[in-house]
Design a protein around this motif. Sequence first.
Motif, PDB file in Angstrom:
ATOM      1  N   ASN A  94       0.847  -1.189   0.000  1.00 36.38           N
ATOM      2  CA  ASN A  94       0.000   0.000   0.000  1.00 36.38           C
ATOM      3  C   ASN A  94       0.888   1.245   0.000  1.00 36.38           C
ATOM      4  OD1 ASN A  94       0.757   0.630   2.720  1.00 36.38           O
ATOM      5  ND2 ASN A  94      -0.831  -0.756   3.488  1.00 36.38           N
ATOM      6  N   ALA A  95       0.282   2.414  -0.086  1.00 33.63           N
ATOM      7  CA  ALA A  95       1.041   3.662  -0.214  1.00 33.63           C
ATOM      8  C   ALA A  95       1.943   3.920   0.988  1.00 33.63           C
ATOM      9  CB  ALA A  95       0.079   4.830  -0.415  1.00 33.63           C
ATOM     10  N   GLU A  96       1.440   3.647   2.194  1.00 30.40           N
ATOM     11  CA  GLU A  96       2.224   3.897   3.404  1.00 30.40           C
ATOM     12  C   GLU A  96       3.431   2.968   3.471  1.00 30.40           C
ATOM     13  OE1 GLU A  96       1.550   4.441   8.230  1.00 30.40           O
ATOM     14  OE2 GLU A  96       0.093   3.307   7.046  1.00 30.40           O
ATOM     15  N   GLN A  97       3.223   1.710   3.121  1.00 30.32           N
ATOM     16  CA  GLN A  97       4.327   0.752   3.116  1.00 30.32           C
ATOM     17  C   GLN A  97       5.400   1.160   2.111  1.00 30.32           C
ATOM     18  OE1 GLN A  97       2.020  -2.764   2.234  1.00 30.32           O
ATOM     19  NE2 GLN A  97       2.220  -3.554   4.315  1.00 30.32           N
ATOM     20  N   ARG A  98       4.971   1.511   0.911  1.00 34.71           N
ATOM     21  CA  ARG A  98       5.928   1.871  -0.134  1.00 34.71           C
ATOM     22  C   ARG A  98       6.716   3.125   0.232  1.00 34.71           C
ATOM     23  NH1 ARG A  98       7.108   0.289  -5.051  1.00 34.71           N
ATOM     24  NH2 ARG A  98       5.418  -1.245  -5.012  1.00 34.71           N
ATOM     25  N   LYS A  99       6.051   4.095   0.833  1.00 35.18           N
ATOM     26  CA  LYS A  99       6.726   5.332   1.216  1.00 35.18           C
ATOM     27  C   LYS A  99       7.872   5.054   2.181  1.00 35.18           C
ATOM     28  CE  LYS A  99       5.900   9.856   3.353  1.00 35.18           C
ATOM     29  NZ  LYS A  99       4.886  10.756   3.978  1.00 35.18           N
ATOM     30  N   GLU A 100       7.621   4.209   3.182  1.00 36.40           N
ATOM     31  CA  GLU A 100       8.668   3.887   4.152  1.00 36.40           C
ATOM     32  C   GLU A 100       9.732   2.984   3.536  1.00 36.40           C
ATOM     33  OE1 GLU A 100      10.692   4.259   7.658  1.00 36.40           O
ATOM     34  OE2 GLU A 100       8.849   5.301   7.072  1.00 36.40           O
ATOM     35  N   ALA A 101       9.305   2.037   2.700  1.00 34.50           N
ATOM     36  CA  ALA A 101      10.233   1.071   2.108  1.00 34.50           C
ATOM     37  C   ALA A 101      11.223   1.723   1.150  1.00 34.50           C
ATOM     38  CB  ALA A 101       9.453  -0.020   1.384  1.00 34.50           C
ATOM     39  N   GLU A 102      10.838   2.826   0.547  1.00 37.21           N
ATOM     40  CA  GLU A 102      11.716   3.491  -0.416  1.00 37.21           C
ATOM     41  C   GLU A 102      12.702   4.450   0.240  1.00 37.21           C
ATOM     42  OE1 GLU A 102       8.989   5.189  -3.212  1.00 37.21           O
ATOM     43  OE2 GLU A 102       8.806   3.323  -4.371  1.00 37.21           O
ATOM     44  N   LYS A 103      12.607   4.610   1.551  1.00 38.95           N
ATOM     45  CA  LYS A 103      13.546   5.469   2.266  1.00 38.95           C
ATOM     46  C   LYS A 103      14.896   4.769   2.424  1.00 38.95           C
ATOM     47  CE  LYS A 103      10.112   7.910   5.117  1.00 38.95           C
ATOM     48  NZ  LYS A 103       9.663   8.159   6.511  1.00 38.95           N
ATOM     49  N   THR A 104      15.947   5.561   2.553  1.00 43.57           N
ATOM     50  CA  THR A 104      17.268   5.028   2.882  1.00 43.57           C
ATOM     51  C   THR A 104      17.712   5.635   4.209  1.00 43.57           C
ATOM     52  OG1 THR A 104      18.350   6.790   1.606  1.00 43.57           O
ATOM     53  CG2 THR A 104      17.943   4.690   0.476  1.00 43.57           C
ATOM     54  N   VAL A 105      18.653   4.969   4.859  1.00 43.82           N
ATOM     55  CA  VAL A 105      19.153   5.456   6.146  1.00 43.82           C
ATOM     56  C   VAL A 105      20.661   5.670   6.064  1.00 43.82           C
ATOM     57  CG1 VAL A 105      17.349   4.466   7.592  1.00 43.82           C
ATOM     58  CG2 VAL A 105      19.290   3.059   6.955  1.00 43.82           C
ATOM     59  N   ILE A 106      21.151   6.577   6.875  1.00 43.55           N
ATOM     60  CA  ILE A 106      22.584   6.859   6.884  1.00 43.55           C
ATOM     61  C   ILE A 106      23.348   5.646   7.411  1.00 43.55           C
ATOM     62  CG2 ILE A 106      22.243   9.339   7.191  1.00 43.55           C
ATOM     63  CD1 ILE A 106      23.010   8.936  10.151  1.00 43.55           C
ATOM     64  N   GLY A 107      24.583   5.519   6.993  1.00 44.37           N
ATOM     65  CA  GLY A 107      25.400   4.392   7.437  1.00 44.37           C
ATOM     66  C   GLY A 107      25.862   4.574   8.873  1.00 44.37           C
ATOM     67  N   GLU A 108      25.225   3.880   9.793  1.00 45.20           N
ATOM     68  CA  GLU A 108      25.581   3.984  11.213  1.00 45.20           C
ATOM     69  C   GLU A 108      26.609   2.898  11.555  1.00 45.20           C
ATOM     70  OE1 GLU A 108      21.851   5.775  13.522  1.00 45.20           O
ATOM     71  OE2 GLU A 108      21.336   3.904  12.506  1.00 45.20           O
ATOM     72  N   PHE A 109      27.826   3.113  11.117  1.00 45.13           N
ATOM     73  CA  PHE A 109      28.885   2.127  11.314  1.00 45.13           C
ATOM     74  C   PHE A 109      29.430   2.218  12.743  1.00 45.13           C
ATOM     75  CE2 PHE A 109      29.314   3.598   6.772  1.00 45.13           C
ATOM     76  CZ  PHE A 109      28.467   2.614   6.282  1.00 45.13           C
ATOM     77  N   SER A 110      29.784   1.073  13.289  1.00 46.61           N
ATOM     78  CA  SER A 110      30.205   1.025  14.690  1.00 46.61           C
ATOM     79  C   SER A 110      31.384   0.067  14.861  1.00 46.61           C
ATOM     80  CB  SER A 110      29.036   0.562  15.565  1.00 46.61           C
ATOM     81  OG  SER A 110      28.697  -0.793  15.257  1.00 46.61           O
ATOM     82  N   LYS A 111      31.778  -0.118  16.107  1.00 46.59           N
ATOM     83  CA  LYS A 111      32.876  -1.032  16.418  1.00 46.59           C
ATOM     84  C   LYS A 111      32.375  -2.431  16.776  1.00 46.59           C
ATOM     85  CE  LYS A 111      36.053   2.583  17.993  1.00 46.59           C
ATOM     86  NZ  LYS A 111      36.894   3.089  19.114  1.00 46.59           N
ATOM     87  N   VAL A 112      31.070  -2.638  16.700  1.00 41.61           N
ATOM     88  CA  VAL A 112      30.506  -3.959  16.974  1.00 41.61           C
ATOM     89  C   VAL A 112      30.971  -4.928  15.888  1.00 41.61           C
ATOM     90  CG1 VAL A 112      28.389  -5.276  17.363  1.00 41.61           C
ATOM     91  CG2 VAL A 112      28.498  -2.868  18.019  1.00 41.61           C
ATOM     92  N   LYS A 113      31.314  -6.135  16.286  1.00 44.10           N
ATOM     93  CA  LYS A 113      31.894  -7.108  15.365  1.00 44.10           C
ATOM     94  C   LYS A 113      30.826  -7.934  14.639  1.00 44.10           C
ATOM     95  CE  LYS A 113      35.991  -5.906  16.745  1.00 44.10           C
ATOM     96  NZ  LYS A 113      36.825  -5.035  15.869  1.00 44.10           N
ATOM     97  N   HIS A 114      31.144  -8.286  13.412  1.00 38.44           N
ATOM     98  CA  HIS A 114      30.281  -9.167  12.625  1.00 38.44           C
ATOM     99  C   HIS A 114      30.571 -10.620  13.004  1.00 38.44           C
ATOM    100  CE1 HIS A 114      29.628  -5.584  10.144  1.00 38.44           C
ATOM    101  NE2 HIS A 114      28.608  -6.217   9.594  1.00 38.44           N
ATOM    102  N   VAL A 115      29.730 -11.172  13.866  1.00 31.27           N
ATOM    103  CA  VAL A 115      29.841 -12.568  14.290  1.00 31.27           C
ATOM    104  C   VAL A 115      28.490 -13.243  14.069  1.00 31.27           C
ATOM    105  CG1 VAL A 115      31.654 -12.098  15.993  1.00 31.27           C
ATOM    106  CG2 VAL A 115      29.249 -11.975  16.678  1.00 31.27           C
ATOM    107  N   ARG A 116      28.452 -14.552  14.204  1.00 33.78           N
ATOM    108  CA  ARG A 116      27.210 -15.288  13.949  1.00 33.78           C
ATOM    109  C   ARG A 116      26.050 -14.723  14.770  1.00 33.78           C
ATOM    110  NH1 ARG A 116      25.848 -20.195  11.567  1.00 33.78           N
ATOM    111  NH2 ARG A 116      23.774 -20.917  12.183  1.00 33.78           N
ATOM    112  N   GLY A 117      24.920 -14.537  14.100  1.00 28.36           N
ATOM    113  CA  GLY A 117      23.721 -14.045  14.761  1.00 28.36           C
ATOM    114  C   GLY A 117      23.505 -12.552  14.647  1.00 28.36           C
TER     115      GLY A 117
END
Length: 224
Positions: A94-117
């Motif tokens: 629907n229109a509300e879903q599409r409006k939110e789905a087409e948004k992008t977010v800034i890259g919030e990069f952190s020091k958290v590690k990429h591990v399983r899960g």
Amino acid sequence: MRRAKTFFAGISLLITLTFAVAEEPQLGSSRVVFQTNYGDIEFGFFPSVAPKTVEHIFKLVRLGCYNTNHFFRVDKGFVAQVADVVGGRTAPMNAEQRKEAEKTVIGEFSKVKHVRGILSMGRYDDPDSASSSFSMLLGDAPHLDGQYAIFGKVTMGDETLRKLEELPTRKEGIFVMPVERISILSSYYYDVDGDSCEEERSLLKRRLAASYVETERWRMKCFP
């Protein structure tokens, strides 16, 4: 002298463990459950690590955007990646879903590690191009650290992820993809700090809403 060395070694280990615990992000109280055709996967968010990403993904969940979507990529020991909801769903938006789905977010990069899960946003070359696709890590991936935004982790359902890892796959370009569609049949959310009675009532409402979406999809397909 040996006692002194042992003492200082013990202190050093204690300090290391203390810092390791301190660096572990704290999960918020919200939980999301993806109900797939291979089992459920539950995950939580790190609002202190990636607040804008968490807000965006959780809103997509609340709007039901991930219902009828799928995992388009399953690379054993690496990632299971959820498709972008625009184009990934089988049900219309629907229109509300599409409006939110087409948004992008800034890259919030952190020091958290990429591990399983861990949950990590997908993106293009532009660091601020993340939208709705994200990966569930199936193993440690240190080469992704600091390059992709981590926003949460799987809290239940590792057995489902292991089932996905054993499914037949095919190679398409750089992606390892499942031969058969891994569908997110429905999704719902709840708060671990909520009152149990209200929580069950809320869960039931969301499950019924998700079922309605799937029923409506089949109605539109079979009885246009």
